[in-house]
Write a protein that holds these residues in place. Structure first.
Motif: not given
Length: 314
Positions: A30-33, A173-177, A233-240, A263-272
């Motif tokens: 919600g904060e990302q949105r 912030f990190e997810a959007l960065r 940019l890496l799109h990680l497997d969202g099943s785990e 390096g860094s990783s995060a959960r994005h509200h749309e991309l996973g």
């Protein structure tokens, strides 16, 4: 220095060097949105702040760093790097001049080394360098024109939050960065990183200025060659339901040979789940990869063919 904003309702502290500020306030998606919609601010008060004052400050910074500081107008935020003689990134900072001083912020814990380096390089220049983290805090705020940093007196941070809200945590912030492909110094980089590898040519490196330490490497790679590694940019497997640890090796499927690191990783509200990795340039851009046992797909941030590739006529 723990932020007083950790006392806001729902605040959950971050981890590691980000522990002094809130990772989220109850709903990082919600904060990302809200940030994407143009509403809210992020507490970055754990970042170190360095103040540089004196009549020679801009000319002096112009000669030391990768950025064009001569004639920098007050109120204009800019990024800059300090390189080693071999072109490796030693310091990275973002700052603004107010007409009397240039105030820069850098990674938590990196301010003292930056201030000490700058202080050693003063010689006869009319500049003064001081670490002012105890007095000045950093926030990131969304505006109608995009986003900006704010420098806030530390003892007025709660007052600032009441006026600038709603608050969003560092996870948002990190997810959007990461989505924007913007590297974080010391997290998405290592001691061998050169600016060409991580997309800092342009945002933090000005190619049309006089000499500075490390310029030869930057110019040679940009003009003649290709950087040895590239940010992706890496799109990680969202099943785990986990994110790989920082520094995890990136490999090709069925191989133990390391071709990069996460390096860094995060959960994005749309991309996973997403992350940034520094890979060897020769890794095909369409290759599937593995990080910490997790399959990942790539999205190009730095083109492996970046540069001018000039070939002199002999």
């Amino acid at each position: 220095m723990t932020s007083p904003l950790l006392g806001l309702p729902g605040a959950v502290a971050g981890d590691g060097i980000d522990a002094p500020v809130a990772a989220h306030y109850g709903s990082f998606h919600g904060e990302q949105r809200r940030l994407v919609a143009g509403d809210g601010f992020v507490d970055l008060s754990h970042r170190d702040v360095v103040r540089i004052e004196g009549p020679d400050r801009l000319t002096w910074l112009h000669s030391l760093t990768t950025q064009y500081f001569d004639g920098l107008a007050p109120g204009v935020w800019t990024q800059a790097l300090v390189l080693s003689p071999q072109g490796h990134v030693e310091h990275a900072f973002t700052g603004v001049d107010d007409g009397t001083a240039f105030v820069a912020h850098t990674e938590p814990g990196a301010g003292r080394a930056l201030a000490d380096f700058l202080d050693r390089m003063r010689f006869m220049m009319r500049v003064e360098v001081s670490l002012v983290t105890d007095d000045v805090a950093v926030a990131w705020r969304v505006t109608g024109e995009g986003a900006t940093y704010d420098l806030v007196p530390r003892d007025r941070l709660e007052e600032y939050a009441a006026a600038a809200g709603p608050a969003a945590g560092l996870w948002a912030f990190e997810a959007l960065r990461i989505e924007r492909g913007e590297p974080r110094f010391g997290v998405d980089t290592d001691h061998r990183t050169i600016p060409n590898e991580v997309g800092w040519i342009g945002p933090a490196v000005h190619l049309d200025k006089g000499c500075y330490r490390g310029q030869e490497t930057v110019a040679r790679v940009h003009t003649l060659g290709r950087p040895p590694r590239r940010l992706t940019l890496l799109h990680l497997d969202g099943s785990e339901n986990r994110l790989p640890a920082h520094g995890s090796a990136v490999t090709l499927p069925g191989s133990d040979k390391q071709v990069g690191f996460l390096g860094s990783s995060a959960r994005h509200h749309e991309l996973g789940p997403i992350g940034l990795a520094l890979l060897k340039r020769n890794v095909p851009i369409d290759a599937e990869l593995v990080v910490d046992g997790m399959p990942v797909a790539q999205e190009v941030v730095v083109d492996p063919e970046v540069g001018l590739h000039v070939r002199p006529q002999l």
